[in-house]
Write a protein that holds these residues in place. Structure first.
Motif, PDB file in Angstrom:
ATOM      1  N   ILE A  42       0.988  -1.353   0.189  1.00 41.65           N
ATOM      2  CA  ILE A  42      -0.064  -0.216   0.077  1.00 41.65           C
ATOM      3  C   ILE A  42       0.845   1.355   0.031  1.00 41.65           C
ATOM      4  O   ILE A  42       0.578   1.935  -0.572  1.00 41.65           O
ATOM      5  CB  ILE A  42      -1.005  -0.030   1.206  1.00 41.65           C
ATOM      6  CG1 ILE A  42      -1.893  -1.263   1.190  1.00 41.65           C
ATOM      7  CG2 ILE A  42      -1.892   1.379   1.355  1.00 41.65           C
ATOM      8  CD1 ILE A  42      -2.704  -1.350   2.422  1.00 41.65           C
ATOM      9  N   THR A  43       1.903   1.347   0.915  1.00 36.65           N
ATOM     10  CA  THR A  43       2.857   2.397   0.876  1.00 36.65           C
ATOM     11  C   THR A  43       3.274   2.591  -0.453  1.00 36.65           C
ATOM     12  O   THR A  43       3.783   3.819  -0.802  1.00 36.65           O
ATOM     13  CB  THR A  43       3.678   2.325   2.097  1.00 36.65           C
ATOM     14  OG1 THR A  43       3.268   1.916   3.451  1.00 36.65           O
ATOM     15  CG2 THR A  43       4.852   3.416   2.188  1.00 36.65           C
ATOM     16  N   SER A  44       3.824   1.480  -1.089  1.00 37.67           N
ATOM     17  CA  SER A  44       4.337   1.863  -2.334  1.00 37.67           C
ATOM     18  C   SER A  44       3.465   2.196  -3.551  1.00 37.67           C
ATOM     19  O   SER A  44       4.054   2.748  -4.411  1.00 37.67           O
ATOM     20  CB  SER A  44       5.030   0.273  -2.740  1.00 37.67           C
ATOM     21  OG  SER A  44       3.809  -0.277  -3.413  1.00 37.67           O
ATOM     22  N   ARG A  45       2.106   2.270  -3.185  1.00 41.64           N
ATOM     23  CA  ARG A  45       1.135   3.012  -4.175  1.00 41.64           C
ATOM     24  C   ARG A  45       0.478   4.126  -3.805  1.00 41.64           C
ATOM     25  O   ARG A  45      -0.259   4.689  -4.290  1.00 41.64           O
ATOM     26  CB  ARG A  45      -0.040   1.782  -4.705  1.00 41.64           C
ATOM     27  CG  ARG A  45       0.690   0.608  -5.141  1.00 41.64           C
ATOM     28  CD  ARG A  45       1.428   0.496  -6.341  1.00 41.64           C
ATOM     29  NE  ARG A  45       1.761  -0.642  -6.806  1.00 41.64           N
ATOM     30  CZ  ARG A  45       2.152  -0.871  -7.995  1.00 41.64           C
ATOM     31  NH1 ARG A  45       2.570   0.135  -8.738  1.00 41.64           N
ATOM     32  NH2 ARG A  45       2.432  -2.129  -8.474  1.00 41.64           N
ATOM     33  N   VAL A  46       1.172   4.934  -2.761  1.00 36.37           N
ATOM     34  CA  VAL A  46       0.604   6.092  -2.351  1.00 36.37           C
ATOM     35  C   VAL A  46       0.646   7.045  -3.447  1.00 36.37           C
ATOM     36  O   VAL A  46      -0.351   7.954  -3.661  1.00 36.37           O
ATOM     37  CB  VAL A  46       1.452   6.692  -1.048  1.00 36.37           C
ATOM     38  CG1 VAL A  46       0.779   8.025  -0.885  1.00 36.37           C
ATOM     39  CG2 VAL A  46       1.071   5.683   0.232  1.00 36.37           C
ATOM     40  N   GLY A  47       1.678   7.316  -4.265  1.00 35.98           N
ATOM     41  CA  GLY A  47       1.525   8.353  -5.444  1.00 35.98           C
ATOM     42  C   GLY A  47       0.400   7.916  -6.259  1.00 35.98           C
ATOM     43  O   GLY A  47      -0.172   8.910  -6.768  1.00 35.98           O
ATOM     44  N   TYR A  48       0.215   6.623  -6.397  1.00 34.85           N
ATOM     45  CA  TYR A  48      -1.080   6.458  -7.374  1.00 34.85           C
ATOM     46  C   TYR A  48      -2.356   6.982  -6.712  1.00 34.85           C
ATOM     47  O   TYR A  48      -3.188   7.447  -7.577  1.00 34.85           O
ATOM     48  CB  TYR A  48      -0.946   4.966  -7.670  1.00 34.85           C
ATOM     49  CG  TYR A  48      -2.439   4.402  -8.353  1.00 34.85           C
ATOM     50  CD1 TYR A  48      -2.429   4.541  -9.646  1.00 34.85           C
ATOM     51  CD2 TYR A  48      -3.327   3.792  -7.406  1.00 34.85           C
ATOM     52  CE1 TYR A  48      -3.679   3.940 -10.217  1.00 34.85           C
ATOM     53  CE2 TYR A  48      -4.496   3.561  -8.124  1.00 34.85           C
ATOM     54  CZ  TYR A  48      -4.667   3.367  -9.459  1.00 34.85           C
ATOM     55  OH  TYR A  48      -6.015   3.173 -10.342  1.00 34.85           O
ATOM     56  N   LEU A  49      -2.483   6.853  -5.457  1.00 29.96           N
ATOM     57  CA  LEU A  49      -3.581   7.142  -4.870  1.00 29.96           C
ATOM     58  C   LEU A  49      -3.873   8.895  -4.918  1.00 29.96           C
ATOM     59  O   LEU A  49      -4.594   9.273  -5.079  1.00 29.96           O
ATOM     60  CB  LEU A  49      -3.657   6.521  -3.331  1.00 29.96           C
ATOM     61  CG  LEU A  49      -3.563   5.175  -3.214  1.00 29.96           C
ATOM     62  CD1 LEU A  49      -3.340   4.662  -1.849  1.00 29.96           C
ATOM     63  CD2 LEU A  49      -5.159   4.386  -3.671  1.00 29.96           C
ATOM     64  N   LYS A  50      -2.631   9.333  -4.592  1.00 23.83           N
ATOM     65  CA  LYS A  50      -2.588  10.762  -4.697  1.00 23.83           C
ATOM     66  C   LYS A  50      -2.879  11.445  -5.906  1.00 23.83           C
ATOM     67  O   LYS A  50      -3.805  12.317  -6.190  1.00 23.83           O
ATOM     68  CB  LYS A  50      -1.062  11.283  -4.322  1.00 23.83           C
ATOM     69  CG  LYS A  50      -1.064  12.965  -4.301  1.00 23.83           C
ATOM     70  CD  LYS A  50       0.263  13.314  -3.706  1.00 23.83           C
ATOM     71  CE  LYS A  50       0.331  14.866  -3.704  1.00 23.83           C
ATOM     72  NZ  LYS A  50      -0.656  15.546  -3.046  1.00 23.83           N
ATOM     73  N   GLU A  51      -2.227  10.829  -7.344  1.00 25.57           N
ATOM     74  CA  GLU A  51      -2.568  11.357  -8.494  1.00 25.57           C
ATOM     75  C   GLU A  51      -4.071  10.935  -8.746  1.00 25.57           C
ATOM     76  O   GLU A  51      -4.975  11.658  -9.561  1.00 25.57           O
ATOM     77  CB  GLU A  51      -1.877  10.412  -9.323  1.00 25.57           C
ATOM     78  CG  GLU A  51      -1.988  10.976 -10.842  1.00 25.57           C
ATOM     79  CD  GLU A  51      -0.688  10.383 -11.903  1.00 25.57           C
ATOM     80  OE1 GLU A  51      -1.004  11.008 -13.149  1.00 25.57           O
ATOM     81  OE2 GLU A  51       0.107   9.758 -11.260  1.00 25.57           O
ATOM     82  N   LEU A  52      -4.718   9.842  -8.199  1.00 26.67           N
ATOM     83  CA  LEU A  52      -6.088   9.595  -8.310  1.00 26.67           C
ATOM     84  C   LEU A  52      -6.935  10.726  -7.881  1.00 26.67           C
ATOM     85  O   LEU A  52      -8.024  11.183  -8.300  1.00 26.67           O
ATOM     86  CB  LEU A  52      -6.482   8.094  -7.990  1.00 26.67           C
ATOM     87  CG  LEU A  52      -7.885   7.628  -7.838  1.00 26.67           C
ATOM     88  CD1 LEU A  52      -8.252   7.517  -9.362  1.00 26.67           C
ATOM     89  CD2 LEU A  52      -8.210   6.416  -7.087  1.00 26.67           C
ATOM     90  N   GLY A  53      -6.657  11.304  -6.857  1.00 25.76           N
ATOM     91  CA  GLY A  53      -7.343  12.199  -6.186  1.00 25.76           C
ATOM     92  C   GLY A  53      -8.221  11.938  -4.958  1.00 25.76           C
ATOM     93  O   GLY A  53      -9.068  12.842  -4.808  1.00 25.76           O
ATOM     94  N   VAL A  54      -7.890  10.980  -4.336  1.00 24.98           N
ATOM     95  CA  VAL A  54      -8.690  10.628  -3.186  1.00 24.98           C
ATOM     96  C   VAL A  54      -8.272  11.356  -2.011  1.00 24.98           C
ATOM     97  O   VAL A  54      -7.245  11.843  -1.796  1.00 24.98           O
ATOM     98  CB  VAL A  54      -8.837   9.014  -3.001  1.00 24.98           C
ATOM     99  CG1 VAL A  54      -9.314   8.573  -4.197  1.00 24.98           C
ATOM    100  CG2 VAL A  54      -7.445   8.517  -2.552  1.00 24.98           C
ATOM    101  N   ASP A  55      -9.281  11.510  -1.110  1.00 23.82           N
ATOM    102  CA  ASP A  55      -9.262  12.201   0.105  1.00 23.82           C
ATOM    103  C   ASP A  55      -8.774  11.263   1.373  1.00 23.82           C
ATOM    104  O   ASP A  55      -8.137  11.863   2.458  1.00 23.82           O
ATOM    105  CB  ASP A  55     -10.566  12.965   0.529  1.00 23.82           C
ATOM    106  CG  ASP A  55     -11.006  14.110  -0.544  1.00 23.82           C
ATOM    107  OD1 ASP A  55      -9.947  14.940  -0.904  1.00 23.82           O
ATOM    108  OD2 ASP A  55     -11.979  14.102  -1.038  1.00 23.82           O
ATOM    109  N   ALA A  56      -9.129  10.202   1.082  1.00 27.91           N
ATOM    110  CA  ALA A  56      -8.786   9.044   2.540  1.00 27.91           C
ATOM    111  C   ALA A  56      -8.788   7.735   1.921  1.00 27.91           C
ATOM    112  O   ALA A  56      -9.638   7.407   0.747  1.00 27.91           O
ATOM    113  CB  ALA A  56      -9.983   9.174   3.576  1.00 27.91           C
TER     114      ALA A  56
END
Length: 566
Positions: A42-56
């Motif tokens: 999960i930590t390795s994919r934080v950049g993906y989540l940030k680019e997706l634009g989720v708040d939580a």
């Protein structure tokens, strides 16, 4: 005032209109190559989540567990399953998500523990009448030697809701209540130890930076077992499983005393921690769970079960927004999660594309059409995937414009279809085994995500995947969709970025409702219109911001949603 994602992150009431991304940890990303997703993944994919634009992000259970129910059978509420990570890795994950301006919500399971929990093992070992047994719900059996269960209550997972234990002297002993799997004994929420231990758990995770909690079976904690088991059993055989706080097992008024205690703990923190209730209750009973004195929000599964029809969407949305406004609460919206057939598949089936709810517990294995499809073998050829994805994109874009919180399930941003055909020997959901195959189970929506088109597990991890991934899954991989302006991933990224820019007061005004179209306007001139029909209709006036599919000149095609700014 226009809000940015940074402002949402720092606002005390960030959750009121947040986009929350559900992660099923075992199937998101595997860093150590054992075939099981983990916290480092999960930590390795934080950049993906940030680019997706989720708040939580909301993490499904990651606690030590025998996985009798996908992790909702918890051995230890204040630790991490070694297969998924460590507490240090949890802290590193939270720090990385917070650095990316993403809040963290974790599942908490207060109705029942695992039968491997230290309290339950002590209760069995201590014997009848012991203080240890009072933390759970033990009763003597019926029959000459107590060989029959106390009553005929059914478990939500099939079979009786009672299981007999072997006493320390080797004799057949008392029976304990489990409203779900036999590996999930129900707590006795009339016992002060249970109250105190969960307050300790809430503080444990809040102290580690957790911002909120998703409360499993929030309506099931308090039970009235007196005076007559047989009378209560007859109630359970009826068709009305809800009522107004009078049901012996579900949605009792006393449960809100528990959540008042929890709210006091949440308010010890700055900003206050929050929670969302999984409460399958009658609509007029939802408000107390989401009140400011309680948990703050309640999951609203109505759209998840909605027919793809204008009037059905209108009635659900309007009713829920009115109910939330009456108590000053915030509503939630969701189309897919870890318990139901993915909505891109449901909407591509011949019927209504609904996904029903199981009274008292949670979603069924996909409900109506989804369940039928699974039981028929789940052949992808039975699904009109183009129609299903077109409808799913339209419905989600419409939902993302609504006031309230939007809950997304991992992979829906890729337009993933349900994996229907999984060999029996590869299945993992206990529902499949408990029913001897009559229930196909929920494995199809829990298949690990495809990150790359190539590779043995499509980039999920270097050691394969714990559930089989069909070859077609690679067509939905992240690296395939990232460069495609028409992909579902691109649509989600565009919509979430715009949502942050356009977010405004939690209200709307309906300006269009016909047999095939539905449209509303938010206070800042942000409008959303969905065409539920198959024939094009006239586009609303304004500047087009984003659409779920290609637009024709001056027209909104069928099964398509558009956002415009007036």
């Amino acid at each position: 005032m226009t809000l940015s994602s940074h402002d949402v992150f720092n606002a005390p009431d960030w959750w009121r209109q947040a986009v929350v991304y559900q992660i099923y940890p075992r199937s998101f990303a595997d860093a150590n190559g054992d075939g099981i997703g983990d916290l480092v993944g999960i930590t390795s994919r934080v950049g993906y989540l940030k680019e997706l634009g989720v708040d939580a992000v909301w993490l499904s259970p990651f606690y030590p567990s025998a996985l009798a129910d996908g992790g909702y059978d918890v051995d230890d509420y204040r630790d991490v399953d070694p297969k998924i990570g460590t507490l240090d890795e949890f802290d590193e994950m939270v720090a990385a998500l917070h650095a990316a301006q993403i809040k963290v919500v974790v599942d908490i399971v207060p109705n029942h523990s695992s039968n491997r929990h230290e309290w339950f093992k002590a209760a069995v070992a201590a014997g009848k009448g012991s203080p240890e047994r009072e933390r759970y719900i033990f009763r003597d059996g019926k029959g000459e030697a107590g060989e029959l269960p106390p009553n005929a209550w059914p478990s939500g997972f099939g079979g009786p809701a009672w299981e007999q234990v072997i006493e320390p002297d080797g004799s057949q002993g008392q029976w304990y209540l489990h409203l779900f799997a036999k590996e999930q004994p129900d707590f006795n929420w009339d016992h002060p130890d249970v109250h105190a231990d969960f307050l300790k758990t809430l503080r444990f995770w809040s102290d580690r930076g957790v911002d909120g909690f998703r409360v499993d079976v929030a309506h099931g904690l308090k039970k009235n077992l007196d005076p007559a088991f047989d009378a209560i059993a007859r109630i359970l055989e009826g068709t009305d499983l809800f009522g107004d706080g009078q049901h012996p097992l579900w949605d009792r008024d006393e449960v809100h005393e528990v959540y008042a205690e929890w709210r006091a703990v949440f308010n010890e923190y700055d900003p206050p921690r929050t929670a969302v209730a999984e409460a399958w209750v009658a609509p007029h009973r939802q408000a107390r769970y989401s009140s400011p004195e309680g948990l703050g929000q309640t999951f609203n599964f109505d759209l998840l079960r909605a027919r793809f029809e204008s009037d059905h969407f209108y009635e659900i949305i309007d009713r829920n927004l009115r109910a939330a406004a009456e108590i000053g609460g915030s509503t939630t919206w969701v189309f897919s999660n870890h318990d139901v057939v993915r909505h891109a598949t449901r909407y591509g089936l011949d019927g209504e594309g609904m996904s029903a709810a199981a009274p008292g517990g949670g979603a069924t294995m996909g409900g109506n059409d989804g369940k039928r499809w699974l039981l028929d073998g789940g052949d992808p050829a039975d699904v009109d995937q183009a129609k299903g994805l077109r409808r799913a994109r339209a419905a989600t874009l419409f939902m993302l414009a609504l006031p309230g919180s939007a809950y997304l399930y991992q992979g829906e941003e890729l337009g993933l279809q349900e994996v229907g055909q999984i060999p029996d020997e590869a299945r993992q959901d206990p529902a499949f085994f408990r029913s001897e195959g009559r229930e196909i189970g929920r494995d199809g929506c829990r298949v690990p995500l495809p990150w790359t088109r190539e590779g043995g597990s499509f980039g999920f991890g270097p050691g394969g995947a714990h559930l089989p991934q069909p070859a077609w899954l690679g067509d939905f991989a992240v690296d395939v969709e990232e460069g495609d302006p028409g992909s579902t991933l691109t649509l989600y990224r565009q919509a979430l970025a715009l949502r942050h820019e356009l977010e405004c007061a939690e209200s709307l005004t309906w300006f269009e409702q016909t047999a095939t179209t539905l449209g509303f306007e938010r206070p800042n001139g942000w409008c959303a219109v969905m065409n539920f029909g198959t024939e094009p209709v006239e586009l609303p006036e304004g500047t087009v911001l984003v659409s779920s599919g290609p637009l024709t000149e001056g027209q909104l095609p069928g099964e398509t949603t558009v956002w415009v700014r007036r």
